[in-house]
Design a protein around this motif. Structure first.
Motif, PDB file in Angstrom:
ATOM      1  N   PHE A   1       0.809  -1.139   0.388  1.00 60.50           N
ATOM      2  CA  PHE A   1       0.415   0.255   0.175  1.00 60.50           C
ATOM      3  C   PHE A   1       0.732   1.566  -0.277  1.00 60.50           C
ATOM      4  O   PHE A   1       2.122   1.271   0.573  1.00 60.50           O
ATOM      5  CB  PHE A   1      -0.936  -0.091   1.033  1.00 60.50           C
ATOM      6  CG  PHE A   1      -1.756  -0.825   1.293  1.00 60.50           C
ATOM      7  CD1 PHE A   1      -3.592   0.087   1.456  1.00 60.50           C
ATOM      8  CD2 PHE A   1      -1.747  -2.504   1.540  1.00 60.50           C
ATOM      9  CE1 PHE A   1      -4.338  -1.413   0.627  1.00 60.50           C
ATOM     10  CE2 PHE A   1      -3.055  -2.970   1.808  1.00 60.50           C
ATOM     11  CZ  PHE A   1      -4.354  -2.461   0.703  1.00 60.50           C
TER      12      PHE A   1
ATOM     13  N   ALA B   1       1.279   5.257   1.443  1.00 58.72           N
ATOM     14  CA  ALA B   1       0.712   6.110   2.474  1.00 58.72           C
ATOM     15  C   ALA B   1       0.252   7.783   1.721  1.00 58.72           C
ATOM     16  O   ALA B   1       0.724   8.465   0.892  1.00 58.72           O
ATOM     17  CB  ALA B   1       1.265   6.582   3.255  1.00 58.72           C
TER      18      ALA B   1
ATOM     19  N   ASN C   1      -3.571   7.909   5.136  1.00 54.60           N
ATOM     20  CA  ASN C   1      -4.876   7.059   4.358  1.00 54.60           C
ATOM     21  C   ASN C   1      -3.756   6.015   3.459  1.00 54.60           C
ATOM     22  O   ASN C   1      -2.970   5.857   3.256  1.00 54.60           O
ATOM     23  CB  ASN C   1      -6.142   6.873   3.342  1.00 54.60           C
ATOM     24  CG  ASN C   1      -7.402   7.728   5.332  1.00 54.60           C
ATOM     25  OD1 ASN C   1      -7.406   7.405   5.900  1.00 54.60           O
ATOM     26  ND2 ASN C   1      -7.722   8.861   4.016  1.00 54.60           N
ATOM     27  N   LEU C   2      -3.387   4.657   3.504  1.00 54.94           N
ATOM     28  CA  LEU C   2      -3.923   3.689   2.520  1.00 54.94           C
ATOM     29  C   LEU C   2      -4.250   3.886   1.058  1.00 54.94           C
ATOM     30  O   LEU C   2      -5.242   4.029   1.002  1.00 54.94           O
ATOM     31  CB  LEU C   2      -3.576   2.334   3.977  1.00 54.94           C
ATOM     32  CG  LEU C   2      -3.306   2.363   4.980  1.00 54.94           C
ATOM     33  CD1 LEU C   2      -2.788   0.947   5.055  1.00 54.94           C
ATOM     34  CD2 LEU C   2      -1.557   2.706   4.583  1.00 54.94           C
ATOM     35  N   SER C   3      -3.464   3.730   0.191  1.00 53.77           N
ATOM     36  CA  SER C   3      -4.071   3.606  -0.930  1.00 53.77           C
ATOM     37  C   SER C   3      -3.334   2.573  -1.586  1.00 53.77           C
ATOM     38  O   SER C   3      -2.273   2.316  -1.809  1.00 53.77           O
ATOM     39  CB  SER C   3      -3.590   4.616  -1.341  1.00 53.77           C
ATOM     40  OG  SER C   3      -4.222   4.937  -3.051  1.00 53.77           O
ATOM     41  N   ARG C   4      -3.697   1.835  -2.529  1.00 46.81           N
ATOM     42  CA  ARG C   4      -3.515   0.204  -2.993  1.00 46.81           C
ATOM     43  C   ARG C   4      -2.087   1.099  -4.460  1.00 46.81           C
ATOM     44  O   ARG C   4      -1.110   0.582  -5.101  1.00 46.81           O
ATOM     45  CB  ARG C   4      -4.339  -0.408  -3.695  1.00 46.81           C
ATOM     46  CG  ARG C   4      -4.967  -1.508  -3.211  1.00 46.81           C
ATOM     47  CD  ARG C   4      -4.226  -2.154  -2.156  1.00 46.81           C
ATOM     48  NE  ARG C   4      -3.874  -3.435  -3.050  1.00 46.81           N
ATOM     49  CZ  ARG C   4      -3.144  -4.235  -3.185  1.00 46.81           C
ATOM     50  NH1 ARG C   4      -1.872  -3.944  -2.033  1.00 46.81           N
ATOM     51  NH2 ARG C   4      -3.234  -5.129  -4.179  1.00 46.81           N
TER      52      ARG C   4
END
Length: 128
Positions: free
Chosen positions: A91, A93, A98-101
């Motif tokens: 992932f 940051a 937040n976490l994003s792919r």
């Protein structure tokens, strides 16, 4: 169990095999449980390539009010199976925590489309 012999021979103690006790304890349930736990442990070791263990605890206590020859026997079995590794994910940051792919710093490419070229029309060439 002690057996008496003649005055010239010393007394001999006959030790009962532990396996016989395992098959009789708890009506045979202890032996069955140990067999199943051993089988499961071996399968987990083959799957993970890591070790594990089985622990057997036997508690023996005299029954109060008896001559000390009447005993209660309880058992417990615990298996420590090797843990399988959980899959990892990647992932990124984001600036807002937040976490994003997808990498938020990477520009998004738009307008791509798949070509309709059959594989039979493409010929491979070699450079010799």
């Amino acid at each position: 169990m002690t057996t008496k012999t003649t005055a010239e021979e010393p007394e001999q103690t006959v030790v009962r095999p532990f396996a016989a006790f395992l098959q009789e304890q708890s009506g045979g349930q202890l032996h069955d449980e140990l067999s199943e736990k051993l089988h499961g442990l071996i399968e987990a070791i083959k799957e993970t390539g890591k070790g594990g263990s089985i622990s057997l605890k036997i508690d023996i206590k005299p029954i109060a009010g008896t001559d000390g020859r009447t005993l209660t026997v309880t058992d417990s079995v615990a298996a420590k199976l090797p843990k399988t590794e959980r899959p990892k994910s990647i992932f990124f940051a984001t600036d807002d925590g937040n976490l994003s792919r997808s990498d938020p710093r990477q520009p998004v490419i738009t307008g791509l489309r798949e070509l309709d070229t059959p594989a039979t029309k493409t010929q491979l060439r070699s450079a010799n």
